[in-house]
Design an enzyme around this catalytic site. Structure first.
Site, PDB file in Angstrom:
ATOM      1  N   ARG B  65      79.440  -8.084  24.472  1.00  0.00           N
ATOM      2  CA  ARG B  65      80.079  -9.263  25.050  1.00  0.00           C
ATOM      3  C   ARG B  65      80.225  -9.083  26.550  1.00  0.00           C
ATOM      4  O   ARG B  65      81.311  -8.761  27.034  1.00  0.00           O
ATOM      5  CB  ARG B  65      81.467  -9.465  24.444  1.00  0.00           C
ATOM      6  CG  ARG B  65      81.445  -9.637  22.954  1.00  0.00           C
ATOM      7  CD  ARG B  65      82.851  -9.892  22.446  1.00  0.00           C
ATOM      8  NE  ARG B  65      82.830 -10.093  21.000  1.00  0.00           N
ATOM      9  CZ  ARG B  65      83.908 -10.312  20.264  1.00  0.00           C
ATOM     10  NH1 ARG B  65      85.088 -10.345  20.842  1.00  0.00           N
ATOM     11  NH2 ARG B  65      83.807 -10.501  18.974  1.00  0.00           N
ATOM     12  N   ASP B  67      80.926  -9.716  30.351  1.00  0.00           N
ATOM     13  CA  ASP B  67      81.915 -10.590  30.986  1.00  0.00           C
ATOM     14  C   ASP B  67      81.275 -11.552  31.971  1.00  0.00           C
ATOM     15  O   ASP B  67      80.100 -11.400  32.337  1.00  0.00           O
ATOM     16  CB  ASP B  67      82.929  -9.727  31.749  1.00  0.00           C
ATOM     17  CG  ASP B  67      84.013  -9.205  30.832  1.00  0.00           C
ATOM     18  OD1 ASP B  67      84.419  -9.937  29.907  1.00  0.00           O
ATOM     19  OD2 ASP B  67      84.442  -8.050  31.041  1.00  0.00           O
ATOM     20  N   TYR B 126      74.206   0.916  30.572  1.00  0.00           N
ATOM     21  CA  TYR B 126      74.568  -0.009  31.645  1.00  0.00           C
ATOM     22  C   TYR B 126      74.130   0.565  32.987  1.00  0.00           C
ATOM     23  O   TYR B 126      74.080   1.785  33.166  1.00  0.00           O
ATOM     24  CB  TYR B 126      76.087  -0.224  31.694  1.00  0.00           C
ATOM     25  CG  TYR B 126      76.627  -1.127  30.622  1.00  0.00           C
ATOM     26  CD1 TYR B 126      76.661  -2.509  30.805  1.00  0.00           C
ATOM     27  CD2 TYR B 126      77.131  -0.603  29.433  1.00  0.00           C
ATOM     28  CE1 TYR B 126      77.179  -3.350  29.825  1.00  0.00           C
ATOM     29  CE2 TYR B 126      77.646  -1.441  28.442  1.00  0.00           C
ATOM     30  CZ  TYR B 126      77.666  -2.805  28.643  1.00  0.00           C
ATOM     31  OH  TYR B 126      78.168  -3.631  27.673  1.00  0.00           O
ATOM     32  N   ARG B 213      83.086  -0.712  34.504  1.00  0.00           N
ATOM     33  CA  ARG B 213      83.589  -1.159  35.810  1.00  0.00           C
ATOM     34  C   ARG B 213      84.772  -0.305  36.270  1.00  0.00           C
ATOM     35  O   ARG B 213      84.937  -0.057  37.471  1.00  0.00           O
ATOM     36  CB  ARG B 213      83.966  -2.636  35.746  1.00  0.00           C
ATOM     37  CG  ARG B 213      82.727  -3.540  35.620  1.00  0.00           C
ATOM     38  CD  ARG B 213      83.065  -4.938  35.191  1.00  0.00           C
ATOM     39  NE  ARG B 213      83.979  -5.590  36.129  1.00  0.00           N
ATOM     40  CZ  ARG B 213      84.561  -6.771  35.897  1.00  0.00           C
ATOM     41  NH1 ARG B 213      84.318  -7.419  34.765  1.00  0.00           N
ATOM     42  NH2 ARG B 213      85.359  -7.298  36.788  1.00  0.00           N
TER      43      ARG B 213
END
Lengths: 262, 262
Positions: B65, B67, B126, B213
């Site tokens: 999911r 962002d 990522y 993040r």
């Protein structure tokens, strides 16, 4: 020495003329030029941050009125300021810190009183990026024109060569262009392969409305085999817009730099 | 052979399970997941074009999911369709032709009935892009985090190495994350110099909310000299979010790929 002469020696100049080189991603803006309707434009974004930095309202004069969605790496503008204190580097930083990340003032230099970003320009260079890989380049959304069918690069190159020189480019101008003369000189029109991109680099002493995008739209039609390269000659000779290709999307276009004498 | 057995041999499968690999520029979307409020999301954009192609409403199940503002090069989703006729390549082309240029279905393959994009995943990779050149990269607006002050890359690397392994990452999760366990395994966390960019590549068996993040925000604080690399150990041991750095902007983050066994 008379009082007047002494005064003129001691007086600092009443204003400074500053030249700004500006880069932007035009995706979110309705072009360079301030719009009556208050729509966001690049000129308006920059003008709106200047009064608080310089202490007075300011108009900036851009070299090229890029359209909505068109980008710039080296747009040039000048402005007059009565603020004689702020150094160019400090002004540049102050402007950038107040602008969104899609606009950047690359440099500010003090120039002669009579320098005008548009009227002093002797030419401009544009680049148009065509992304030719089959997969849609999502990371370059808004930055390139995605055309994945085969293009005959050599045909495009020979067509591009016919554009070089002094010609009447009316056939490549969107017809709403009302400028007096449509004669311009193209110094360079190259089709360059760069990785997954085909780039059309176009340098000239001036461009009519949508001229680069109409040139690119025509070169693509030639590249995909719809027309022979000689079509360019027919468009130049007839000055007939209907013989040229469609206006290419704004996305791929960028004002690379503005040329000045010296 | 009984009638029932004959039927089960002759019956075509009632539905197909399709695996989609999807790339997108998340700038204009409120994340991957469909929102009740009808805000534009990537899942919603894809689901909305499917009924006219497949002939029935479809729900797609995404692996991650992402962002708002986060991108993907290799998001994975699966869907069940009762359309047994359309070939995968044709479906891919039909979807892409109806989607905006910032979303691309890269591939579609038929997979086993029990494949689930999220539950079958064994890990994700990522990438976070930090643009370190002084000039604001307007052409990469929304794609990178621009941090132009000096960064001690070696300090960031030794901090990143401490993240590798099986740890309780609660200190790196935004506290609204309510998942049962906050223990995850990071297989790889590299800080790579690539031209004008510093990229943080993070591969793990799973990630808590905002975890990448928050890791990047912490590595930047270490790189700029605010903390020593050992801060990472303190965050892991204390599981205290307040000891970690700020949540880095979504702009630089991209889901590179999702891993599956075999």
């Amino acid at each position: 020495m008379t009082a007047a002469a002494r005064e003129s020696v001691q007086d600092p100049p009443a204003r400074r003329n500053l030249k700004l080189v500006i880069a932007y991603d035009g995706s979110r803006y309705h072009g360079w030029q301030r719009q009556a309707a208050g729509l966001p434009t690049v000129q308006q974004q920059i003008e709106d941050v200047l009064p608080r930095i310089l202490g007075h309202p300011v108009t900036i004069f851009g070299a090229g009125r890029t359209d909505a969605g068109v980008h710039a790496e080296g747009q040039v503008a000048n402005l007059y300021t009565r603020n004689l204190a702020i150094p160019c580097q400090g002004l540049r930083r102050a402007i950038n810190s107040r602008l969104s990340g899609d606009i950047a003032v690359r440099s500010i230099t003090e120039v002669a009183e009579d320098f005008h970003a548009s009227r002093s320009a002797t030419g401009k260079t544009y680049r148009y990026r065509i992304h030719t890989a089959p997969l849609r380049p999502v990371g370059l959304f808004g930055q390139v024109y995605h055309f994945w069918r085969p293009l005959d690069v050599e045909a495009m190159r020979s067509a591009a060569r016919m554009l070089v020189g002094r010609h009447d480019f009316r056939g490549f101008a969107t017809t709403s262009d009302q400028r007096r003369t449509s004669v311009r000189t193209i110094f360079r029109c190259d089709v360059v392969e760069a990785g997954s991109e085909l780039q059309v680099i176009c340098q000239g002493d001036g461009f009519l409305y949508n001229m680069v995008r109409n040139i690119v739209g025509t070169l693509v039609e030639i590249g995909r085999g719809r027309w022979q390269p000689q079509q360019v000659r027919r468009i130049l000779e007839s000055r007939d817009r209907s013989l040229a290709g469609p206006t290419a999307l704004p996305d791929g276009l960028s004002l690379v730099c503005v040329h000045y004498d010296g």
